[in-house]
Design an enzyme around this catalytic site. Structure first.
Site, short mmCIF file in Angstrom:
data_model
loop_
_atom_site.label_atom_id
_atom_site.label_comp_id
_atom_site.label_asym_id
_atom_site.label_seq_id
_atom_site.Cartn_x
_atom_site.Cartn_y
_atom_site.Cartn_z
N GLY A 1 0.85 -1.19 0.00
CA GLY A 1 0.00 0.00 0.00
C GLY A 1 0.88 1.24 0.00
N LEU B 1 -1.31 7.31 2.50
CA LEU B 1 -0.65 8.14 3.49
C LEU B 1 0.21 7.31 4.43
CD1 LEU B 1 -3.29 10.82 4.46
CD2 LEU B 1 -1.30 11.04 3.01
N ARG C 1 -22.83 12.92 13.07
CA ARG C 1 -22.99 12.10 11.88
C ARG C 1 -23.93 10.91 12.06
NH1 ARG C 1 -16.81 11.40 9.46
NH2 ARG C 1 -16.63 13.55 8.83
#
Lengths: 215, 643, 261
Positions: free
Chosen positions: B40, B43, B331
């Protein structure tokens, strides 16, 4: 050991060379056009102007060598970029729609060689093999009274106009001058200079054909 | 299975320092002798690979994208939190830590969260030095905004593209190491299995997505920074390629999978327009600052144009139910209530699979009050994005929104060092479970990915390698390596040669996603989860029988790539439902309908204050549950209320 | 919200691998709603191709929200299709009419070899960045972020240049397949910021040398790249790159070594 790169070996360097040599050539074109305005002052003025130029041998040959050098650089860089740019595409698009480019930019690779052929013809016609050596006014007027020759000159000057328009506009970009606040002036300047030269140069054969300038 | 969190003890402010001091080190001259695999390049992965390469390790970095610059971290819009207190509004490392633990509904590990808050400060320094063009004030200093209901302005941002700019910073640092020769990059290369030797992670098996070649890569350790598993829902805001395969394959080798049912549902996404829809698009939550959420009060009005519905027939359900917070409820509350009103048949927009899944977000009042100009300044680019997708202008007609999966808090279980339950296998970023608990605060994902990649993994990798010193060499022809390669090849063959091939993998993925979304989404109950647990294995069997892949495995074959990922989503999806079923409480955005009080989530700290770390037993659907108890020494659990 | 159904004829470039000559294949896309994205239309076509035992059209895509830069194809002669400032994945079918014929081609450039159908290899862009598109800052050694103020206008310009998503549409659209806009955007982003000054000259020289070594063409100032760029990256950065390069080449003590592909 890899070879060392100099500015001119980069694609950008080649464009910079084209822009700088182009500026010299445009400068000459402007001077050439201004000098030719003597045509409207009559035979004496025109021939006298030509004679003065001829008598300044170091200036004349200095200019000729500079122009030759500028042509050489301009053409060599153009050919090298053209070869590179053609190879860079690889296979061609079946469909291609242009969004931003204009006629002048698209036809640089045509207007360039046309202008080269024209310059050769123009030099042969008036400088190297003139009909009447020393009589510039007569050569010009007699030459342009032939509609075929006048047509060649007019066509070439239209090509010159397009070539200068894109070349002049684009030279700013190549030399690093692009600023949103001033870009519209850049375009206006390119239009003004290319239009002035084209219209001015076209006026000579037209005036002769129209009988405004006669022997 | 023993779960040792390896947290340091003592005052929380000193734990990371103390831990670093106790760390084993590898001398600079010896680092190049160690090969570290990073899977991967987002970030976390990009930052870890760059930092480890720079330290002198021999790094191999893998990504499925065509370039490491394209990892999905790039899509994060809002920003990144850091406790810099540039605004002099009383922010501190402790406050960021406190907010994160509380926001995570007391289901995260305090030591990890404190470290995250501590490192947040360094991340900003690092990113600015890399040339990340954060927004600035006229004085030339960095700008901040308040984000996601935080009471301090601690969010740094680069227009609406903070994730992109931070990722490009990490990508550029990685590129520098590739140029320096310390990192070897493998793009368009997918990890399909883990090589375990002597109980330690010693490499991976990959498939080159250009040629189909399956190859082993042997190393001294493996780090997974492979992102989240939101695509198990089929429709999510994740990139189409995001998948759980790398993580899931390691789970099958013994890496515990923690809290799989913790997924984050974002309330303001553009609703699904048809069954063909391939992904959902998120719009910034800031829209709720000025928009009013409503649905028609009467069922017969749902097909009417919103302009034709009279004011008294509009049901501003958030304002009515939560007068104190109104449209700005958190949320999870906003998402859940959208579900309830659409369940009641009041949803608006196009009918998809017989249901209208959308609610209005109306800017009419805001435009009347503030003028179109102001609204355009605040939300112009979001309105433009909305119009591009839906062809409706929010200046003229209310937006339609609906919740969508956005992030997964669950992931591979890791200790304080980010090491999984397989020695030598580490996990960073969204791929691990560590820092967000049951709910992630806005602008915290970028922070966690970069903290793991730049500052945590470079230390803990050294500690691991310093501890194991030299590992015995592992040859490519060792049975542990050839066995893993053969298993991958056989699985590809099995996928390519289903007995009764009928449908493309998407067909099954859509059906799986529908089950997970309706049964294991923002509101769950025992009955639904049990049904999902009966349906998923049936669908999985059908998938293996009927999946159809054309072409061969030895070429660029996007259908094969997808099929392998869908196959793993089936097993993960089943585990999610099982985890959700066992978690008999409502925490974070995960509402168990049986556990509520006056319609509000009811957490059960006495029985469920633990991390559920699931262990693979060899049979899908029959994992073993291990519990890591959570203790809260600093932030005492309290109840959330927004009434 | 009005919806229509379209029937379209697709002429798609099919190429089995880098060495295959390639050809156009015609496919019908039936009952496509105008609310679909362009890539969803291709998904529908592909799912049908798979069910009929045929090979689906390979195309690159990932985020499908216009930021990752993975997608890209030339649609009716325009990189990323007819809508301005829009990547292929954000293009919607309402931009087309019933009965339209659509020609789909890959980015065509020697620097971007075709891998399969509409998928090209853009690793050349990665190598241009590797040549110098970064600020060399060791992890952990950064100084306090607010120590060095950056004028807002300069920070905004750096952000304008940094918006590039590396999709390659500039190369695809350029009559010379030049990568100037891509390279210039990164050189400009980093040269504008105070943090990028130390390596400024070296960066310009190395990145341009790599751009040339990858076989991309030169810029002849047509402006097609800027017009096709889904992020509106400006031509002014190319002018800036030219300035940066000339200054770096002219003032350097020694010429730099050329780079390999």
């Amino acid at each position: 050991m890899q070879r060392a790169l100099t500015l001119h070996q980069t694609t950008i360097g080649k464009k910079v060379a084209m822009a700088l040599s182009g500026v010299i050539l445009v400068g000459f074109t402007v001077g050439h056009f201004l000098g030719n305005l003597n045509l409207y002052l009559g035979q004496e003025a025109m021939d006298g102007y030509a004679e003065t130029l001829q008598s300044l041998t170091p200036v004349l040959w200095g200019t000729r060598l500079l122009l030759l050098f500028a042509f050489g650089v301009h053409i060599a860089s153009a050919i090298s970029l053209w070869v590179r740019n053609t190879q860079a595409r690889g296979s061609r698009y079946k469909k291609r729609t242009d969004l931003a480019t204009d006629y002048a930019a698209r036809t640089m690779y045509w207007s360039g060689p046309i202008l080269l052929l024209f310059v050769v013809y123009h030099l042969l016609h008036f400088t190297i093999l003139p009909d009447h050596p020393g009589e510039v006014y007569r050569n010009v007027v007699e030459g342009f009274q032939n509609p075929l020759i006048a047509g060649v000159y007019m066509a070439a000057n239209v090509a010159l106009g397009f070539h200068i328009f894109h070349g002049f506009y684009s030279a700013f970009q190549t030399l690093g001058a692009n600023h949103p606040r001033y870009n519209s002036y850049r375009r206006d300047a390119a239009i003004a200079i290319s239009a002035a030269i084209t219209i001015g140069n076209l006026s000579f054969p037209i005036s002769v054909l129209a009988g405004l300038v006669t022997l | 299975m023993q779960l040792r969190s390896n947290e340091p003890t003592g005052p929380i402010e000193n734990r990371w320092e103390k831990h670093k001091e106790a760390n084993k080190l590898v001398s600079p001259a010896n680092r190049r002798k160690y090969t570290v695999i990073v899977v991967g390049s987002g970030l976390a992965g990009g930052a870890a690979a760059a930092s480890l390469g720079e330290m002198g390790y021999n790094v191999k970095c893998f990504c499925y994208q065509d370039s490491p610059r394209r990892a999905h971290s790039i899509a994060a819009q809002g920003g990144i939190n850091a406790a810099k207190n540039y605004q002099n509004d009383g922010d501190s490392v402790y406050r960021l830590f406190y907010d994160t633990v509380k926001g995570g509904d007391f289901r995260s590990r305090e030591s990890n969260v404190f470290r995250l808050a501590e490192l947040s400060v360094q991340i900003i320094d690092q990113a600015v030095a890399q040339g990340v063009p954060f927004a600035r004030e006229y004085g030339g200093l960095l700008g901040n905004r308040s984000f996601g209901g935080a009471q301090v302005s601690r969010t740094f941002y680069a227009r609406g593209q903070t994730g992109q700019q931070l990722l490009l910073g990490a990508y550029q640092a990685l590129s520098r190491q590739i140029e320096a020769g310390t990192v070897e990059m493998f793009s368009r290369t997918e990890m399909l299995d883990l090589i375990v030797h002597d109980g330690r992670a010693r490499g991976i098996v990959t498939r080159c997505m250009k040629t189909g070649k399956v190859s082993p890569h042997i190393a001294d350790m493996v780090i997974l920074c492979t992102g989240g598993y939101g695509n198990v829902f089929y429709l999510s805001t994740n990139a189409k390629g995001c998948n759980c395969t790398a993580a899931w394959r390691t789970h099958r080798h013994g890496a515990a999978f923690a809290n799989p049912c913790y997924t984050q549902i974002h309330p303001t996404c553009i609703p699904q327009a048809g069954t063909y829809q391939s992904k959902l698009t998120l719009m910034s939550e800031s829209l709720r600052n000025d928009g009013r959420v409503w649905v028609p009060r009467k069922k017969e009005d749902v097909t009417k144009r919103p302009e034709d519905i009279a004011e008294e027939d509009r049901y501003y359900y958030l304002e009515e139910r939560y007068p104190a917070f109104g449209n700005l409820v958190p949320r999870d509350v906003a998402s859940r209530n959208a579900l309830y009103v659409t369940n009641d048949g009041l949803g608006v927009g196009p009918e998809v699979d017989g249901e209208r899944r959308g609610v209005y977000l109306d800017f009419g009042d805001a435009i009347d009050r503030l003028g179109e100009q102001t609204i355009q300044e605040r939300y112009g680019n979001l309105f433009e994005m909305y119009e591009r997708i839906t062809n409706d202008s929010p200046y003229e007609t209310p937006m339609r929104i609906y919740p969508a999966t956005h992030y997964t808090m669950g992931g591979l279980w890791v200790d304080y060092n980010l090491e999984t339950t397989i020695p030598g296998l580490f996990a960073g970023g969204e791929a691990n479970f560590s820092d967000h608990g049951a709910n992630r605060l806005g602008a915290s994902a970028l922070m966690q990915g970069l903290a793991d990649g730049y500052f945590v993994l470079p230390f803990t990798v050294g500690n691991y390698l310093g501890e194991v010193r030299t590992l015995p060499p592992l040859a490519e022809d060792h049975a542990d390596v050839t066995g893993a390669v053969t298993a991958v090849e056989e699985r590809i063959q099995k996928l390519m040669n289903a007995p009764d091939p009928k449908h493309a993998p998407e067909h099954f993925h859509r059906m799986l996603g529908r089950i997970i979304w309706t049964k294991c989404g923002m509101s769950r109950n025992k009955e639904g989860l049990e049904k999902a647990l009966r349906d998923i294995p049936k669908l999985r069997d059908q998938f293996w029988r009927e999946v159809k892949i054309t072409g061969t495995g030895e070429e660029l074959n996007q259908t094969l790539e997808r099929a392998g990922r869908v196959a793993d989503f089936f097993e993960l999806g089943e585990l999610m439902c099982l985890d959700a079923l066992r978690r008999e409480e409502s925490c974070g955005g995960h509402f168990r309908e049986e556990h509520e009080e006056n319609g509000e989530a009811l957490r059960d700290d006495d029985n469920f204050s633990y991390v559920a770390a699931w262990e693979w037993t060899g049979t899908p659907g029959e994992p073993r549950l291990n519990k890591e108890p959570l203790t809260f020494e600093y932030v005492k659990p309290s109840k959330r209320s927004y009434k | 919200m009005s919806e229509e159904l379209l029937n379209l004829t697709l002429h798609v470039w099919r190429q089995d691998g880098p060495d295959d000559a390639g050809r156009f294949e015609t496919h019908q896309a039936k009952d496509i709603t105008t609310h679909m994205s362009f890539l969803e239309m291709l998904d529908v076509v592909n799912e049908l191709l798979i069910e009929n035992g045929k090979s689906p059209i390979a195309f690159d895509h990932d985020c499908r929200e216009g930021i990752c830069g993975t997608c890209g194809m030339v649609i009716n002669g325009v990189a990323h299709g007819p809508q301005k400032l829009t990547t292929t994945c954000q293009l919607h079918m309402r931009q087309f009419k019933n009965g339209d014929e659509i020609w789909l081609e890959p980015w065509r450039a020697s620097g971007f070899p075709v891998l399969k159908d509409l998928v090209v290899d853009r690793t050349a862009f990665d190598r241009i960045i590797q040549a110098g598109g970064y600020i060399s800052i060791r992890t952990g050694s950064a100084s306090e972020a607010n120590e060095l103020p950056v004028a807002k206008e300069i920070a905004d310009q750096a952000m304008d240049a940094a918006e590039c998503i590396g999709c390659g549409a500039c190369v695809a659209a350029c009559p010379n397949a030049s990568a100037s806009l891509f390279t210039a955007a990164k050189i400009s982003h980093l040269s504008l910021l105070p943090q990028g000054q130390a390596e400024r000259q070296d960066r310009a020289r190395k990145m341009v040398a790599q751009m040339d070594a990858e076989g991309f063409g030169g810029c002849t100032n047509h402006g097609e790249c800027e017009a096709a760029c889904p992020k509106g990256v400006s031509l002014r950065w190319i002018a800036r790159m030219n300035r940066e390069l000339v200054r770096a080449m002219v003032t350097a003590d020694a010429p730099i070594e050329s780079r390999k592909r």
